[in-house]
Design a protein around this motif. Sequence first.
Motif, PDB file in Angstrom:
ATOM      1  N   GLU A  24       0.797  -1.223   0.000  1.00 32.48           N
ATOM      2  CA  GLU A  24       0.000   0.000   0.000  1.00 32.48           C
ATOM      3  C   GLU A  24       0.832   1.276   0.000  1.00 32.48           C
ATOM      4  N   LEU A  25       2.122   1.183   0.344  1.00 38.45           N
ATOM      5  CA  LEU A  25       2.981   2.366   0.290  1.00 38.45           C
ATOM      6  C   LEU A  25       3.648   2.527  -1.072  1.00 38.45           C
ATOM      7  N   GLY A  26       3.451   1.545  -1.950  1.00 44.00           N
ATOM      8  CA  GLY A  26       4.080   1.589  -3.266  1.00 44.00           C
ATOM      9  C   GLY A  26       4.829   0.299  -3.535  1.00 44.00           C
ATOM     10  N   ARG A  27       4.835  -0.137  -4.779  1.00 37.90           N
ATOM     11  CA  ARG A  27       5.449  -1.411  -5.140  1.00 37.90           C
ATOM     12  C   ARG A  27       6.954  -1.413  -4.915  1.00 37.90           C
ATOM     13  N   ASP A  28       7.607  -0.278  -5.191  1.00 36.47           N
ATOM     14  CA  ASP A  28       9.064  -0.230  -5.107  1.00 36.47           C
ATOM     15  C   ASP A  28       9.559   0.388  -3.803  1.00 36.47           C
ATOM     16  N   VAL A  29       8.669   0.626  -2.857  1.00 35.31           N
ATOM     17  CA  VAL A  29       9.049   1.253  -1.595  1.00 35.31           C
ATOM     18  C   VAL A  29       9.506   0.185  -0.607  1.00 35.31           C
ATOM     19  N   ARG A  30      10.661   0.397  -0.007  1.00 38.89           N
ATOM     20  CA  ARG A  30      11.193  -0.549   0.972  1.00 38.89           C
ATOM     21  C   ARG A  30      10.624  -0.207   2.344  1.00 38.89           C
ATOM     22  N   VAL A  31       9.993  -1.190   2.979  1.00 36.52           N
ATOM     23  CA  VAL A  31       9.401  -1.006   4.299  1.00 36.52           C
ATOM     24  C   VAL A  31      10.227  -1.786   5.314  1.00 36.52           C
ATOM     25  N   SER A  32      10.605  -1.130   6.408  1.00 35.53           N
ATOM     26  CA  SER A  32      11.416  -1.768   7.439  1.00 35.53           C
ATOM     27  C   SER A  32      10.996  -1.236   8.800  1.00 35.53           C
ATOM     28  N   PRO A  33      11.398  -1.917   9.882  1.00 32.30           N
ATOM     29  CA  PRO A  33      11.097  -1.397  11.219  1.00 32.30           C
ATOM     30  C   PRO A  33      11.670   0.006  11.436  1.00 32.30           C
ATOM     31  N   LEU A  34      12.813   0.305  10.794  1.00 32.42           N
ATOM     32  CA  LEU A  34      13.407   1.635  10.933  1.00 32.42           C
ATOM     33  C   LEU A  34      12.451   2.720  10.458  1.00 32.42           C
ATOM     34  N   LEU A  35      11.684   2.427   9.431  1.00 28.66           N
ATOM     35  CA  LEU A  35      10.702   3.396   8.924  1.00 28.66           C
ATOM     36  C   LEU A  35       9.687   3.755  10.011  1.00 28.66           C
ATOM     37  N   ILE A  36       9.189   2.746  10.722  1.00 27.41           N
ATOM     38  CA  ILE A  36       8.186   2.994  11.761  1.00 27.41           C
ATOM     39  C   ILE A  36       8.816   3.724  12.951  1.00 27.41           C
ATOM     40  N   VAL A  37      10.068   3.392  13.275  1.00 25.78           N
ATOM     41  CA  VAL A  37      10.769   4.099  14.349  1.00 25.78           C
ATOM     42  C   VAL A  37      10.933   5.570  13.975  1.00 25.78           C
ATOM     43  N   ALA A  38      11.303   5.828  12.728  1.00 23.57           N
ATOM     44  CA  ALA A  38      11.469   7.207  12.271  1.00 23.57           C
ATOM     45  C   ALA A  38      10.149   7.980  12.357  1.00 23.57           C
ATOM     46  N   LYS A  39       9.065   7.346  11.908  1.00 21.43           N
ATOM     47  CA  LYS A  39       7.760   8.016  11.963  1.00 21.43           C
ATOM     48  C   LYS A  39       7.330   8.246  13.410  1.00 21.43           C
ATOM     49  N   ALA A  40       7.622   7.288  14.293  1.00 24.87           N
ATOM     50  CA  ALA A  40       7.278   7.446  15.703  1.00 24.87           C
ATOM     51  C   ALA A  40       8.047   8.610  16.328  1.00 24.87           C
ATOM     52  N   LEU A  41       9.352   8.723  16.011  1.00 25.43           N
ATOM     53  CA  LEU A  41      10.147   9.819  16.550  1.00 25.43           C
ATOM     54  C   LEU A  41       9.644  11.166  16.035  1.00 25.43           C
ATOM     55  N   LEU A  42       9.311  11.232  14.752  1.00 23.47           N
ATOM     56  CA  LEU A  42       8.799  12.480  14.182  1.00 23.47           C
ATOM     57  C   LEU A  42       7.469  12.877  14.824  1.00 23.47           C
ATOM     58  N   THR A  43       6.632  11.890  15.118  1.00 16.70           N
ATOM     59  CA  THR A  43       5.355  12.170  15.782  1.00 16.70           C
ATOM     60  C   THR A  43       5.585  12.672  17.205  1.00 16.70           C
ATOM     61  N   ALA A  44       6.541  12.063  17.896  1.00 11.23           N
ATOM     62  CA  ALA A  44       6.865  12.502  19.256  1.00 11.23           C
ATOM     63  C   ALA A  44       7.417  13.926  19.255  1.00 11.23           C
ATOM     64  N   ILE A  45       8.234  14.255  18.262  1.00 19.68           N
ATOM     65  CA  ILE A  45       8.783  15.612  18.162  1.00 19.68           C
ATOM     66  C   ILE A  45       7.676  16.618  17.892  1.00 19.68           C
ATOM     67  N   LYS A  46       6.685  16.210  17.121  1.00 22.29           N
ATOM     68  CA  LYS A  46       5.556  17.099  16.836  1.00 22.29           C
ATOM     69  C   LYS A  46       4.793  17.422  18.116  1.00 22.29           C
ATOM     70  N   ARG A  47       4.723  16.453  19.020  1.00 20.95           N
ATOM     71  CA  ARG A  47       4.047  16.666  20.293  1.00 20.95           C
ATOM     72  C   ARG A  47       4.928  17.419  21.295  1.00 20.95           C
ATOM     73  N   HIS A  48       6.244  17.323  21.116  1.00 24.31           N
ATOM     74  CA  HIS A  48       7.181  17.979  22.035  1.00 24.31           C
ATOM     75  C   HIS A  48       8.260  18.686  21.208  1.00 24.31           C
ATOM     76  N   PRO A  49       7.936  19.790  20.547  1.00 23.18           N
ATOM     77  CA  PRO A  49       8.870  20.449  19.619  1.00 23.18           C
ATOM     78  C   PRO A  49      10.114  21.021  20.290  1.00 23.18           C
ATOM     79  N   GLY A  50      10.128  21.110  21.613  1.00 21.85           N
ATOM     80  CA  GLY A  50      11.285  21.663  22.297  1.00 21.85           C
ATOM     81  C   GLY A  50      12.552  20.858  22.111  1.00 21.85           C
ATOM     82  N   ILE A  51      12.425  19.586  21.739  1.00 22.33           N
ATOM     83  CA  ILE A  51      13.621  18.755  21.556  1.00 22.33           C
ATOM     84  C   ILE A  51      14.247  18.951  20.180  1.00 22.33           C
TER      85      ILE A  51
END
Length: 474
Positions: A292-319
């Motif tokens: 669903e993200l695209g046929r040639d897109v590589r999906v890995s646990p690192l992708l979800i970790v990156a998205k989780a960190l970006l979401t956390a930063i959005k909630r706490h922009p001071g970091i």
Amino acid sequence: MTTEVRSLREFKMPDVGEGLTEAEILSWFVKPGDTVTDGQVVCEVETAKAAVELPIPFNGVVEKLHFPEGVTVDVGTVIISVAVAGEAGAAAPAAPVAAPAPEAPAESAEPERREVLVGYGPRTGTAQRRARRTTTTKVTATKQAPAAPAPVAPVAPAAPAPVAEVPGGERPLAKPPVRKLAKDLGVDLRAVTPTGRDGVITREDVHAHAAALAAPAAPVAEAAVAPVAEPVLAPPAVSAAGDVRVPIKGVRKATAQAMVASAFTAPHVTEFVQVDVTRTMKFVRRLKESGELGRDVRVSPLLIVAKALLTAIKRHPGINAQWDEAAQEIVLKGQVNLGIAAATPRGLIVPNIKDAGSKTLAGLATSLGELVETARQGKTSPADMQGGTVTITNVGVFGVDTGTPILNPGEAAILAFGAVRELPWVHKGKVVPRQVTTLALSFDHRLVDGELGSKVLADVAALLERPKRLITWG
């Protein structure tokens, strides 16, 4: 009286990155006597940030290479001299050129000079590819008084050896990683049919051409994972006692200096948390299978970790901040440039995804894949390694559980993602096997206090335990 007009132009080592002072010449692509054209890549150099191909900004014949491969040269030092055709207009109006022999029709006047992108060369719609020659171009002029000055047309080049040309006769357009791939696979880019935007040759084009040349042709999927040859390094010096001395230069030298400066400038604090990532691993498998993200897109646990960190930063922009020592201020950054630490044959580098916080999961996956692939090819540009605000280092790929990462200079935080292991875990009141990882967050205690750092780390852990929260929290 007939006179030969010829001048020598010098090409100096440019500053291919912000504030760099030197670069090592990795390889020359030309030799004395070769004809070069405006925008042609003549050498590859390694700076403290990356390996970069250098195009020359004028036409002519190589007169001298001032340094051999493997030598480190200061920015601003002449590295190559080129003999170019002079302009006979200083003493008298330009006169018609006497053709030395009835050769092929002369080319039309060169089109307007365009800015050169490192690794591409200039792009024009009418320019013709010049042939490589081993003789010096000469221009003759006879003192006459014509009714009106006539334009000087360049002497037609000798007939080139038959080689495949791209449409329009231009130098093939391809990014540095694609050029490196073509070199490793033995593919002539001039024979490759481009399918990318604006006629740019893509990795897929190179793989397809290589597969077509093979006998029998290899599947494209297999060619896509062909190993990349690492640069050949000179053997290190070995003493009589068996000690080995390895010169510290380029990327490794810059990394060492940056880590020392960071460790002894920013007061580091590191916090750890173990996380049940069973649901995240299932989420990754589902995304891979569904495409669903695209046929040639590589999906890995690192992708979800990156998205989780970006979401956390959005909630706490001071970091997402920077310490301004001169002004004694904390600078809250307007966008998140997410760095991904990457181990390459030349050392550790940290390219970053610009404005990563604004990307969707699919967009982040695409950018992450491109960043990692370019880094592996050793062709990350200096611009891609500047302006980072927060970093992830994936030590789990080496089977390491965790560590205490050192901050990238100028950044406030770095997250270490450890190996995912099956461990006994209390889940719904029972001890069962679950997929578990350890996260470590290091932060600059001048900008980030314990409360802020703990909240960010706790948010990342919560999002990895239940990745569906990425939708509601984001």
